[in-house]
Design a protein around this motif. Structure first.
Motif, mmCIF file in Angstrom:
data_model
loop_
_atom_site.group_PDB
_atom_site.id
_atom_site.type_symbol
_atom_site.label_atom_id
_atom_site.label_comp_id
_atom_site.label_asym_id
_atom_site.label_seq_id
_atom_site.Cartn_x
_atom_site.Cartn_y
_atom_site.Cartn_z
ATOM 1 N N VAL A 61 0.834 -1.200 0.000
ATOM 2 C CA VAL A 61 0.000 0.000 0.000
ATOM 3 C C VAL A 61 0.870 1.252 0.000
ATOM 4 O O VAL A 61 0.501 2.268 -0.565
ATOM 5 N N LEU A 93 -1.290 -5.127 2.619
ATOM 6 C CA LEU A 93 -2.567 -5.768 2.862
ATOM 7 C C LEU A 93 -2.331 -7.242 2.544
ATOM 8 O O LEU A 93 -1.814 -7.573 1.469
ATOM 9 N N ALA A 119 -6.104 -3.002 -2.035
ATOM 10 C CA ALA A 119 -4.761 -2.442 -1.799
ATOM 11 C C ALA A 119 -4.502 -1.262 -2.721
ATOM 12 O O ALA A 119 -3.944 -0.242 -2.301
#
Length: 132
Positions: A61, A93, A119
């Motif tokens: 991310v 994530l 994400a």
């Protein structure tokens, strides 16, 4: 009933996605998302303490020291898929699915696509960029 193997999952990924790195036990690849954006995913083959094989999916991310980690956790907590983690300074994530008796289409592709799109949306919201 056919048992799904790590090799089955790797071969599925190799045929359908842009593989960036492929080593023993893990693969890093890229998926297109939306608006000319794309998202990286790393897929690991892991064995749990109970000796059950799993596929761990993770999608970055942003750099942990460059994003609002509280907001990252809040966004992660509102998602039905994935959990928040920081590994080697990267906010990820992550999601894990059992390998045996896996239907690749239903139990791999659906979570993979949901994780990637979530994400990517989080990366866009937290960084306003498409670095990963």
């Amino acid at each position: 009933m056919r048992v799904t193997t790590w090799t089955d999952v790797i071969n599925y990924v190799r045929v359908r996605y842009e593989v960036m790195e492929d080593t023993d036990g893990w693969v890093r690849f890229r998926l297109d998302t939306r608006d000319d954006r794309n998202q990286q995913v790393t897929m690991h083959h892991v064995t749990g303490d109970d000796h059950v094989d799993w596929v761990e999916l993770s999608s970055p991310v942003g750099w942990a020291d460059k994003i609002d980690l509280r907001k990252f956790l809040e966004l992660s907590g509102s998602s039905i898929i994935g959990g928040a983690a920081v590994v080697d300074g990267v906010a990820l994530l992550k999601h894990t699915v059992p390998l045996s008796d896996m239907s690749i289409q239903e139990e791999f592709v659906a979570p993979l696509e949901a994780l990637v799109h979530r994400a990517d949306a989080m990366e866009h919201e937290l960084t306003s960029s498409d670095q990963f």
